[in-house]
Design a protein around this motif. Sequence first.
Motif, short mmCIF file in Angstrom:
data_model
loop_
_atom_site.label_atom_id
_atom_site.label_comp_id
_atom_site.label_asym_id
_atom_site.label_seq_id
_atom_site.Cartn_x
_atom_site.Cartn_y
_atom_site.Cartn_z
N LEU A 98 0.85 -1.19 0.00
CA LEU A 98 0.00 0.00 0.00
C LEU A 98 0.88 1.24 0.00
O LEU A 98 1.74 1.39 0.86
CB LEU A 98 -0.92 0.01 1.23
N VAL A 99 0.66 2.11 -0.98
CA VAL A 99 1.36 3.39 -1.05
C VAL A 99 0.46 4.46 -0.45
O VAL A 99 -0.71 4.59 -0.81
CB VAL A 99 1.70 3.76 -2.50
N VAL A 100 1.03 5.23 0.48
CA VAL A 100 0.35 6.41 1.02
C VAL A 100 1.06 7.63 0.45
O VAL A 100 2.25 7.83 0.69
CB VAL A 100 0.41 6.43 2.56
N ILE A 101 0.35 8.39 -0.36
CA ILE A 101 0.96 9.59 -0.95
C ILE A 101 1.13 10.64 0.14
O ILE A 101 0.17 11.01 0.82
CB ILE A 101 0.11 10.12 -2.11
N GLY A 102 2.36 11.11 0.30
CA GLY A 102 2.67 12.00 1.42
C GLY A 102 2.75 13.46 1.08
O GLY A 102 2.83 14.30 1.99
N GLU A 103 2.75 13.80 -0.21
CA GLU A 103 2.85 15.20 -0.61
C GLU A 103 1.90 15.47 -1.77
O GLU A 103 1.84 14.69 -2.73
CB GLU A 103 4.28 15.56 -0.99
N LYS A 104 1.19 16.58 -1.69
CA LYS A 104 0.17 16.88 -2.69
C LYS A 104 0.77 17.09 -4.07
O LYS A 104 0.09 16.90 -5.10
CB LYS A 104 -0.64 18.11 -2.28
N GLU A 105 2.07 17.47 -4.13
CA GLU A 105 2.71 17.71 -5.42
C GLU A 105 2.71 16.47 -6.30
O GLU A 105 2.74 16.56 -7.54
CB GLU A 105 4.14 18.22 -5.21
N ILE A 106 2.68 15.29 -5.68
CA ILE A 106 2.65 14.04 -6.45
C ILE A 106 1.33 13.92 -7.20
O ILE A 106 1.30 13.56 -8.38
CB ILE A 106 2.87 12.83 -5.52
#
Length: 259
Positions: A98-106
């Motif tokens: 599971l990937v948790v996206i940590g920055e909105k820029e992604i």
Amino acid sequence: MSIPKKICTKVENTTGICYTVCIKRHRMMQNTYRCKMLKKIDILGMKIDNYTVREAMMQVEIYLGDTSMSVIDTIDVALLDLASKEDTARRYVENLDLVVIGEKEILLAADIHSSQRLSEIENHDFFREFAKRIMRDGHGVFLLTQTAEEEQQLRAFLEDKYERIRIEGSCVMEDKEGDPEAVVNEINSASADVIFSVLPSPVREQFLLENRNKLDVRIWYGLGRNYAPGIRVNRFSRLAEGLIYKRKLKNRLHKYNKK
């Protein structure tokens, strides 16, 4: 990934309790499988998860009920930049459960502007929901860091913000240099259900590559570098570093999309 036809073989006909639990687990697995196929975004040729917090927590529910360890990690721009250049980091990202996206820029780089998702990322909503879940069910956690200072910071953060989290133990990797078996033994002897890791790359990838199957926990959760912005060391240098990585990601995406 194939959907298991049967999750539980034991059926208690007298009460129906076990049967009901099995059917619910089976349906959850089916829904999660369908969701997983749809909730992917492409960044620099890497397929990464883009679940809402609710969808991600459905996955966590399955992981906590499994006997094998699942790996969750918080992906930031710096890790994506590294993964675009190094095969080991790239394989690590692509093989996460599971990937948790940590920055909105992604998300913005993938041209996704969902206000819900951007808000969830900025407010660290997944971590909060995850912490509430393990506190409610009494799951113990083990802290894994590279330095003693990081261990103290992580412990202080959890005790301040999530005081009901049960910390079963901790280990500082630099104190066990050259002895990964000692780290594995400390983790397993603590009998925790979850590892909270803030190990850097490439230490994280190497340790998991060599020892994943030896760890007797349900979930390895990489918190990322920015799990607690208020207590970060060298806060302004980290901010400057983040801006550099974001500029690099933008440039790499521009070149990738022109291919």
